[in-house]
Design a protein around this motif. Structure first.
Motif, PDB file in Angstrom:
ATOM      1  N   LEU A  56      37.582  37.242  70.134  1.00 34.98           N
ATOM      2  CA  LEU A  56      37.455  36.753  68.763  1.00 34.98           C
ATOM      3  C   LEU A  56      36.895  35.333  68.727  1.00 34.98           C
ATOM      4  O   LEU A  56      37.062  34.558  69.677  1.00 34.98           O
ATOM      5  CB  LEU A  56      38.826  36.765  68.079  1.00 34.98           C
ATOM      6  CG  LEU A  56      39.555  38.111  68.036  1.00 34.98           C
ATOM      7  CD1 LEU A  56      40.986  37.915  67.560  1.00 34.98           C
ATOM      8  CD2 LEU A  56      38.821  39.094  67.138  1.00 34.98           C
ATOM      9  N   LYS A 111      40.825  31.979  62.598  1.00 31.11           N
ATOM     10  CA  LYS A 111      40.151  33.136  63.177  1.00 31.11           C
ATOM     11  C   LYS A 111      40.327  34.336  62.258  1.00 31.11           C
ATOM     12  O   LYS A 111      41.285  34.412  61.484  1.00 31.11           O
ATOM     13  CB  LYS A 111      40.698  33.468  64.563  1.00 31.11           C
ATOM     14  CG  LYS A 111      42.143  33.972  64.563  1.00 31.11           C
ATOM     15  CD  LYS A 111      42.559  34.481  65.933  1.00 31.11           C
ATOM     16  CE  LYS A 111      44.021  34.953  65.925  1.00 31.11           C
ATOM     17  NZ  LYS A 111      44.405  35.571  67.207  1.00 31.11           N
ATOM     18  N   GLU A 112      39.374  35.271  62.343  1.00 29.81           N
ATOM     19  CA  GLU A 112      39.523  36.570  61.697  1.00 29.81           C
ATOM     20  C   GLU A 112      40.171  37.504  62.707  1.00 29.81           C
ATOM     21  O   GLU A 112      39.550  37.895  63.695  1.00 29.81           O
ATOM     22  CB  GLU A 112      38.163  37.128  61.268  1.00 29.81           C
ATOM     23  CG  GLU A 112      37.541  36.395  60.103  1.00 29.81           C
ATOM     24  CD  GLU A 112      36.204  37.011  59.696  1.00 29.81           C
ATOM     25  OE1 GLU A 112      35.611  37.732  60.524  1.00 29.81           O
ATOM     26  OE2 GLU A 112      35.760  36.761  58.568  1.00 29.81           O
ATOM     27  N   ASN A 113      41.411  37.850  62.455  1.00 24.86           N
ATOM     28  CA  ASN A 113      42.145  38.668  63.419  1.00 24.86           C
ATOM     29  C   ASN A 113      41.837  40.158  63.262  1.00 24.86           C
ATOM     30  O   ASN A 113      41.891  40.915  64.228  1.00 24.86           O
ATOM     31  CB  ASN A 113      43.642  38.442  63.244  1.00 24.86           C
ATOM     32  CG  ASN A 113      44.407  38.667  64.528  1.00 24.86           C
ATOM     33  OD1 ASN A 113      44.025  38.148  65.572  1.00 24.86           O
ATOM     34  ND2 ASN A 113      45.477  39.442  64.462  1.00 24.86           N
ATOM     35  N   TRP A 114      41.492  40.575  62.057  1.00 26.72           N
ATOM     36  CA  TRP A 114      41.149  41.973  61.792  1.00 26.72           C
ATOM     37  C   TRP A 114      40.129  42.007  60.664  1.00 26.72           C
ATOM     38  O   TRP A 114      40.405  41.564  59.550  1.00 26.72           O
ATOM     39  CB  TRP A 114      42.382  42.783  61.411  1.00 26.72           C
ATOM     40  CG  TRP A 114      42.078  44.143  60.849  1.00 26.72           C
ATOM     41  CD1 TRP A 114      42.173  44.547  59.544  1.00 26.72           C
ATOM     42  CD2 TRP A 114      41.574  45.281  61.566  1.00 26.72           C
ATOM     43  NE1 TRP A 114      41.783  45.856  59.402  1.00 26.72           N
ATOM     44  CE2 TRP A 114      41.417  46.338  60.635  1.00 26.72           C
ATOM     45  CE3 TRP A 114      41.258  45.513  62.905  1.00 26.72           C
ATOM     46  CZ2 TRP A 114      40.945  47.591  61.008  1.00 26.72           C
ATOM     47  CZ3 TRP A 114      40.797  46.767  63.266  1.00 26.72           C
ATOM     48  CH2 TRP A 114      40.647  47.788  62.327  1.00 26.72           C
ATOM     49  N   ARG A 115      38.937  42.492  60.994  1.00 24.52           N
ATOM     50  CA  ARG A 115      37.890  42.679  59.992  1.00 24.52           C
ATOM     51  C   ARG A 115      37.283  44.053  60.239  1.00 24.52           C
ATOM     52  O   ARG A 115      36.474  44.231  61.145  1.00 24.52           O
ATOM     53  CB  ARG A 115      36.837  41.582  60.084  1.00 24.52           C
ATOM     54  CG  ARG A 115      35.790  41.650  58.989  1.00 24.52           C
ATOM     55  CD  ARG A 115      34.857  40.461  59.055  1.00 24.52           C
ATOM     56  NE  ARG A 115      33.763  40.568  58.100  1.00 24.52           N
ATOM     57  CZ  ARG A 115      32.787  39.690  57.976  1.00 24.52           C
ATOM     58  NH1 ARG A 115      32.781  38.614  58.762  1.00 24.52           N
ATOM     59  NH2 ARG A 115      31.814  39.861  57.101  1.00 24.52           N
ATOM     60  N   LYS A 129      33.303  44.728  60.412  1.00 20.85           N
ATOM     61  CA  LYS A 129      32.645  44.038  61.516  1.00 20.85           C
ATOM     62  C   LYS A 129      32.995  44.678  62.850  1.00 20.85           C
ATOM     63  O   LYS A 129      32.135  44.901  63.707  1.00 20.85           O
ATOM     64  CB  LYS A 129      33.050  42.558  61.524  1.00 20.85           C
ATOM     65  CG  LYS A 129      32.322  41.710  62.559  1.00 20.85           C
ATOM     66  CD  LYS A 129      32.657  40.241  62.380  1.00 20.85           C
ATOM     67  CE  LYS A 129      31.860  39.374  63.327  1.00 20.85           C
ATOM     68  NZ  LYS A 129      32.137  37.927  63.100  1.00 20.85           N
TER      69      LYS A 129
END
Length: 466
Positions: free
Chosen positions: A18, A29-33, A36
């Motif tokens: 990540l 941070k984007e932990n779950w997208r 994407k």
């Protein structure tokens, strides 16, 4: 560093690297997208529950635990040493993968793979996204993190770790019964397509109409959905002409529309992949491109059978993980056109066969092979047209070929039109143009076998039977 997904030695265990954006305030941070990650080939986790574990001290050890769901784990604060043990039945049982993780790494842990971690810093927080709700009757597997057979190189020896008494009492790997692999579920297993699927998926659980009344939505819901990742729905009402009667109409809509809608709802609820088999009859046979009807062509069914199947297609399309496989002119184990022509050829009959309905044969074993290909390769979900390949033919052409292969003269079959054949009979309308475009299927890497090659083999096999 850009976000990327890295496979490991344990199938389905994925490392997700990540981006962590840091400045004087801290980091983000984007932990779950979902979208994407999906573009990177990451499976659609579909989380329904989020858990957090806070650990006061370095050397805290949790696990090894394997739950009956998938989970995406990640570090919120601190660092951990992660260890993952494959506890699923198969050649990989007992295989170990280890990593060091900080907030820049997430790990997808699939169902049946044991997860454990040891904190490397005080005040470490650990996050779990899971795709099923915790329930008290769930079956867990656990193994002793200090088992010498695993040889996990813990930074702090387990004997010196902060470890719960329950985890200290976990069994050795040799004492653990592997988590069974979820088997496919085949509905309509007694039909031509169902029998071919049973052969292509020998470990599948088979359901026939004698086992379960699939016209009853409650009976379908009562099936053991948690035991199956993939549901193959070959159950259908296929009596095209009888579907035009009051009784047949009700049965057709129950099996071809209501059942698929029920299955789509249950597949969504249980995160199953639903494979549903449809038909060229969802089209009126007048449109289509130069290579036949395409998957995105508007539906235009002529009769009750086609209308009920079209409704089923639309219902199945609501399931996140679905394949609708439209096919035509199915030939398999059971009563079918080719067997009828063989019987007439053997009996000295010279039939009249329609020559204005054009399509391609689909041998049931080829349809099953395509099903296996789509599932094994992880092809994008959606609708696919599946038939055998080769030049389109009419039923008249097929009948002549069967007669020739059976030792009769092709000229013993005479042509007739659909209108002439149906005169004075109560027949449902049929699409004249049944050719299905195979480009989308071929784009997945599947090359269908020529229909005439398959026909020759099929006729020879039937002739060899006692």
């Amino acid at each position: 560093m850009s976000v990327h997904v890295e496979p490991t030695a344990i199938p389905g265990l994925l490392l997700v690297h990540l981006d962590v954006h840091e400045d004087a305030r801290g980091w983000f941070k984007e932990n779950w997208r979902r979208r994407k990650l999906a573009d990177l080939g990451f499976p659609d986790l579909g989380p329904v529950q989020h858990n957090l574990a806070f650990n006061h001290r370095r050397g805290t050890l949790r696990g090894v635990h394997a739950e009956p769901w998938d989970k995406l784990i990640s570090v919120v604060t601190g660092r951990v040493f992660g260890a993952y043990v494959d506890l699923r039945a198969g050649d990989g049982f007992g295989r170990v993968v280890t990593v060091e993780a900080d907030p820049s790494l997430a790990v997808l842990v699939p169902r049946g793979v044991g997860n454990a971690y040891q904190t490397l810093e005080d005040g470490t927080s650990y996050s779990y996204l899971v795709n099923d709700h915790w329930r008290p009757d769930a079956t867990y597997l656990a193994v002793d993190p200090a088992d010498p057979a695993l040889a996990i190189p813990w930074p702090v020896p387990p004997a010196e770790s902060i470890l719960s008494e329950k985890d200290r009492a976990n069994p050795l790997l040799a004492e653990v019964a592997p988590m069974p692999v979820r088997r496919p579920l085949v509905l309509g297993a007694a039909g031509q397509v169902g029998r071919a699927l049973a052969a292509a998926f020998p470990d599948a659980t088979l359901v026939t109409r004698d086992d379960v009344d699939l016209m009853d939505p409650d009976a379908a819901a009562a099936l053991p959905w948690r035991d199956h990742d993939v549901v193959l729905n070959a159950a259908a009402y296929t009596a095209v002409d009888a579907a035009e009667t009051p009784e047949g109409r009700r049965a057709a809509w129950a099996l071809n529309a209501t059942l698929p809608a029920t299955l789509a709802r249950l597949a969504t609820e249980h995160r199953s992949t639903l494979v549903h088999y449809s038909t060229d009859y969802v089209f009126d046979g007048t449109a289509g491109g130069p290579d036949g009807h395409t998957e995105d062509e508007p539906l235009s069914p002529l009769g009750v059978y086609g209308q009920s199947k079209a409704a089923g297609d639309l219902a199945v399309g609501t399931a996140p993980r679905h394949y609708v496989l439209r096919t035509s002119w199915v030939i398999g184990e059971g009563a079918n056109f080719v067997r009828t022509m063989q019987r007439l050829a053997a009996g000295g009959v010279s039939p009249g066969v329609v020559d204005d309905q054009v399509g391609r044969l689909t041998f049931a074993d080829e349809l099953a092979r395509a099903t296996r290909h789509l599932l094994d390769t992880g092809a994008p979900y959606g609708t696919y047209h599946v038939t055998n390949a080769g030049e389109p033919t009419s039923w008249y052409d097929v009948a002549r070929a069967v007669f020739r292969l059976s030792g009769r003269a092709e000229s013993d079959v005479s042509p007739t039109s659909t209108a002439a054949y149906g005169a004075g009979k109560q027949l449902a309308p049929r699409p004249l143009g049944s050719v299905l475009d195979l480009a989308k299927l071929r784009a997945t890497g599947f090359e269908p076998e020529d229909a005439m090659v398959a026909l020759e083999r099929y006729v020879a096999a039937q002739a060899d039977r006692p």
